[in-house]
Write an enzyme that holds these catalytic residues in place. Structure first.
Site, short mmCIF file in Angstrom:
data_model
loop_
_atom_site.label_atom_id
_atom_site.label_comp_id
_atom_site.label_asym_id
_atom_site.label_seq_id
_atom_site.Cartn_x
_atom_site.Cartn_y
_atom_site.Cartn_z
N CYS A 33 0.84 -1.21 0.00
CA CYS A 33 0.00 0.00 0.00
C CYS A 33 0.86 1.25 0.00
O CYS A 33 0.46 2.29 -0.53
CB CYS A 33 -0.94 0.00 1.20
N HIS A 369 -1.86 1.64 7.36
CA HIS A 369 -2.20 1.47 5.95
C HIS A 369 -2.05 2.82 5.26
O HIS A 369 -2.17 3.88 5.89
CB HIS A 369 -3.65 0.96 5.86
#
Length: 424
Positions: A33, A369
């Site tokens: 990510c 994230h």
């Protein structure tokens, strides 16, 4: 609309969907990510996308490099038959893990460290290919400023006509000398404090080829320099003889510490606050031939085409014996003008538009994230790996940070990309 039309296409509407534009998410390979979010931000930086696609068009059969893999990825997105979907950047990730072993694992990585590595590495590839010249079987690759081929024109115009668009490592550095006479590593930290001594700023290193050397091809700037490179000037005034000396330093991005309930404009103003050099930190004045008290300030001399700002969200806390996330609320406006420019600034009135934001979601550097939001043709889109959603401009406020000092999970702006309006 037909049954196969995506939800995103329905939300945008067939009449309003930008012609020749493609909104494709990127598949996550376990922990990627950090790269997906940065790649999406860079894809929607118009000058960068155009140059990468131009590189693809000029280099028909290049040796595989991270740049060629990036060009293949951008080309694949730009030439998709579908308007919306997802794509797996497997070739790029495989090459990335070969090029830098720190990324060859499934641990949480830092998006800014990846951006720093990618921009510098692309620059090195361009310089290496330029120095190799026609002998690499690709003479056109050495032409950085010439006209594009027919293929490049078609691809670039296809995207550009529709593109209006850690730890908090202290390895980011500045030049240790006058950058106008150096092509070597930049390795002297810059630290500018405000009156309380609480706010600092540093710049990302330009590893090599700053475009101002005298060694053959390296003397010409690459398109990476043309897009991202700015110049800072450090002005120091001796308080004994009043002599003012200055030193220029190149940067690819600016890093700023964050303070509670502030704004990017405030952070950048503090970046140029005057610092007094005294006691053990006196300035060696060449005119006085001795160490003297002095006042120092840092100002922007050349504003880059794309201004990348890194908010230093991770801070080491001794009481916790680890890095924690600083989720302070920092407002980043849709329009930005820099006021901390030097008197001889090249383009002091340059106006910037917010183009993309890489966002960290979580409570610390080793957990969480990354997602990104981008502006494309007046639309704001959120990219979360392979998912793409349309959002309202007002949603951006959700990523400013928290007004509470309690350390908890948050979704906060981490890297901001501002594009100069004169290159839109």
């Amino acid at each position: 609309m037909g049954a196969n039309v995506s939800q995103l296409e329905r939300e945008i509407g067939s009449d309003l969907f930008p012609p020749n534009e493609h909104y494709f998410g990127l598949v996550n390979f376990g922990n990627t990510c950090y790269s997906n979010s940065v790649l999406q931000a860079l894809y929607f930086c118009k000058p960068f996308r155009e140059k990468v696609l131009e590189y693809k068009a000029k280099n028909k059969r290049p040796k595989e490099t991270l740049l060629s893999c990036l060009a293949d990825l951008f080309y694949s997105i730009a030439t998709q038959k579908k308007k919306v979907g997802s794509i797996a950047p497997k070739k790029f990730i495989t090459r990335l893990r070969k090029e830098k072993e720190e990324f060859d694992n499934y641990m949480q990585q830092d998006a800014h460290e990846f951006l720093n590595f990618l921009i510098n590495h692309i620059n090195e590839i361009i310089l290496a290919e330029r120095n190799a010249g026609p002998s690499n079987g690709n003479p056109k690759a050495t032409n950085q400023g010439g006209s594009t081929s027919a293929m490049a024109s078609s691809i670039a115009s296809k995207s550009s006509s529709t593109s209006n668009s850690n730890s908090n490592s202290n390895s980011t550095t500045n030049s240790n000398g006058n950058s106008s006479n150096s092509t070597g590593s930049l390795n002297a930290n810059t630290s500018v404090l405000d009156a309380s001594g609480s706010l600092t700023a540093t710049t990302t290193p330009i590893i090599s080829g700053n475009g101002t050397g005298t060694n053959g091809a390296n003397s010409e700037p690459t398109w990476v320099h043309e897009i991202f490179q700015g110049i800072l000037t450090s002005e120091t005034r001796c308080l004994n003889c009043e002599t003012v000396s200055s030193k220029d330093e190149n940067f690819f991005d600016l890093q700023v510490d964050v303070d509670q309930n502030t704004s990017i404009t405030h952070c950048l103003r503090c970046f140029s606050n005057t610092e007094t050099l005294c006691s053990d930190n006196k300035f060696k004045c060449d005119n006085c031939c001795s160490y003297q008290e002095a006042q120092k300030r840092m100002r922007v001399k050349k504003l880059p085409m794309i201004l990348a700002l890194h908010l230093k969200r991770f801070k080491y806390m001794e009481q916790f014996n680890r890095h924690i996330k600083v989720s302070h609320r920092v407002v980043f406006p849709l329009e930005l003008r820099l006021f901390n420019t030097s008197d001889d600034a090249v383009n002091p009135d340059r106006l910037y538009d917010l183009t993309a934001v890489v966002i960290h979601c979580g409570s610390g550097p080793n957990r969480g994230h990354y997602i990104s939001i981008v502006k494309s043709h007046g639309l704001w889109l959120l990219f979360d790996d392979d998912m793409v959603d349309k959002i309202e401009a007002s949603t951006i406020e959700d990523f400013y940070g928290l007004t509470s000092d309690i350390h908890k999970s948050s979704e906060t702006g981490y890297i901001l990309f501002y594009q100069s309006r004169d290159c839109a």
